[in-house]
Design an enzyme around this catalytic site. Structure first.
Site, PDB file in Angstrom:
ATOM      1  N   GLU A 123      68.936  10.635   5.381  1.00 26.54           N
ATOM      2  CA  GLU A 123      67.740  10.265   4.618  1.00 26.54           C
ATOM      3  C   GLU A 123      66.490  10.862   5.274  1.00 26.54           C
ATOM      4  O   GLU A 123      66.381  10.926   6.490  1.00 26.54           O
ATOM      5  CB  GLU A 123      67.622   8.743   4.587  1.00 26.54           C
ATOM      6  N   LYS A 169      65.210   7.005  -4.786  1.00 19.82           N
ATOM      7  CA  LYS A 169      65.738   5.774  -4.200  1.00 19.82           C
ATOM      8  C   LYS A 169      65.301   4.550  -5.004  1.00 19.82           C
ATOM      9  O   LYS A 169      64.118   4.317  -5.227  1.00 19.82           O
ATOM     10  CB  LYS A 169      65.247   5.659  -2.751  1.00 19.82           C
ATOM     11  N   CYS A 225      70.319   4.861   1.722  1.00 20.48           N
ATOM     12  CA  CYS A 225      70.098   3.818   2.719  1.00 20.48           C
ATOM     13  C   CYS A 225      70.165   2.392   2.156  1.00 20.48           C
ATOM     14  O   CYS A 225      71.236   1.865   1.926  1.00 20.48           O
ATOM     15  CB  CYS A 225      68.770   4.078   3.431  1.00 20.48           C
TER      16      CYS A 225
END
Length: 263
Positions: free
Chosen positions: A43, A109, A143
């Site tokens: 990430e 995300k 994540c």
């Protein structure tokens, strides 16, 4: 359908230094001797997990995206990882799935890490990205998404096939929460009957938060194929289509799953 070879790069990152990180990944990718088809980076691989998008964000024409295009073409591989991107006056923690021909898919995300204030700096995505290569369908997460199983839930499609075969999560996940990281990677593999690939960074970031890596590959019944803690590593592995098909045929659990829609 044939097998798929992937390479994970677990590494330290140069804090908020795009040029240094791109140069580092140039060297690491050049060092890969095995034949591979997909290279997976952590990430925010060009900056580290920074809450300074006003300083660090680039557009889709910026040097980091251009580097991904150039490197994917040069090595004839797919490269994926997330970057800080500015678009339409907003900032995104954006994963790119970069093809060798310069075409790409994007995933912004969905779940921003409010504990670190990510929701104060970055806009949330609202669409999943399921990429395809060699008949494999690959769902891409970033994540904190790992904590939210509904977003990653595999479902049976009208054609009787699962929505995807591999779940990839790229991360900057701190060592102090490594137990949930390892447990959730296994859980996502088991509940979705997929190969689970988690690629995390190692070392201290600019906030002196230590990351132990724990990058992993886990098979569709939760067996740990690969796991690496603390040290930098470049690991190449071939995902077996026959193994996936055999396990899904022997244990056809997905057909019994609840049906739902994400609004």
């Amino acid at each position: 359908m044939s097998d798929l070879t992937v390479t994970l790069i677990q590494t330290q990152l140069h804090w908020e230094d795009i040029d240094a990180n791109l140069a580092m990944f140039d060297q690491k990718i050049d060092s890969i001797k095995e034949r591979t088809e997909v290279i997976i980076l952590p990430e925010m691989f060009s900056t580290g997990f920074s809450m300074k998008p006003e300083k660090l964000a680039q557009t889709m024409d910026g040097s980091a995206v251009q580097w991904m295009k150039k490197k994917a073409k040069e090595k004839n591989v797919i490269i994926t990882g997330s970057l800080i991107i500015e678009e339409g006056g907003q900032y995104f923690n954006r994963l790119l799935w970069m093809l060798p021909n310069g075409q790409y898919g994007i995933y912004d995300k969905r779940h921003r890490f409010g504990f670190a204030g990510e929701d104060n700096h970055y806009a949330a995505g609202d669409k999943r990205l399921i990429a395809q290569v060699k008949g494999w369908k690959i769902c891409l997460n970033v994540c904190y998404d790992l904590r939210f199983p509904v977003w990653a839930r595999n479902t049976m499609q009208d054609n009787g096939e699962p929505a995807y075969d591999v779940l990839v999560n790229v991360a900057n996940w701190p060592e102090r929460r490594s137990t949930p990281w390892r447990a959730l990677l296994q859980a996502r593999a088991i509940e979705n009957q997929v190969y689970m690939i988690g690629v995390n960074r190692v070392g201290n970031d600019g906030n002196d938060i230590y990351h132990s890596g724990d990058s992993s590959i886990i098979d569709p019944v939760g067996e740990i194929v690969y796991h690496k803690s603390h040290d930098e590593d470049i690991f190449t592995y071939t995902l077996s289509r026959a193994h996936l098909t055999e396990l899904r045929g022997k244990f056809p659990f997905l057909k019994d799953a609840d049906k739902f829609m994400i609004l």
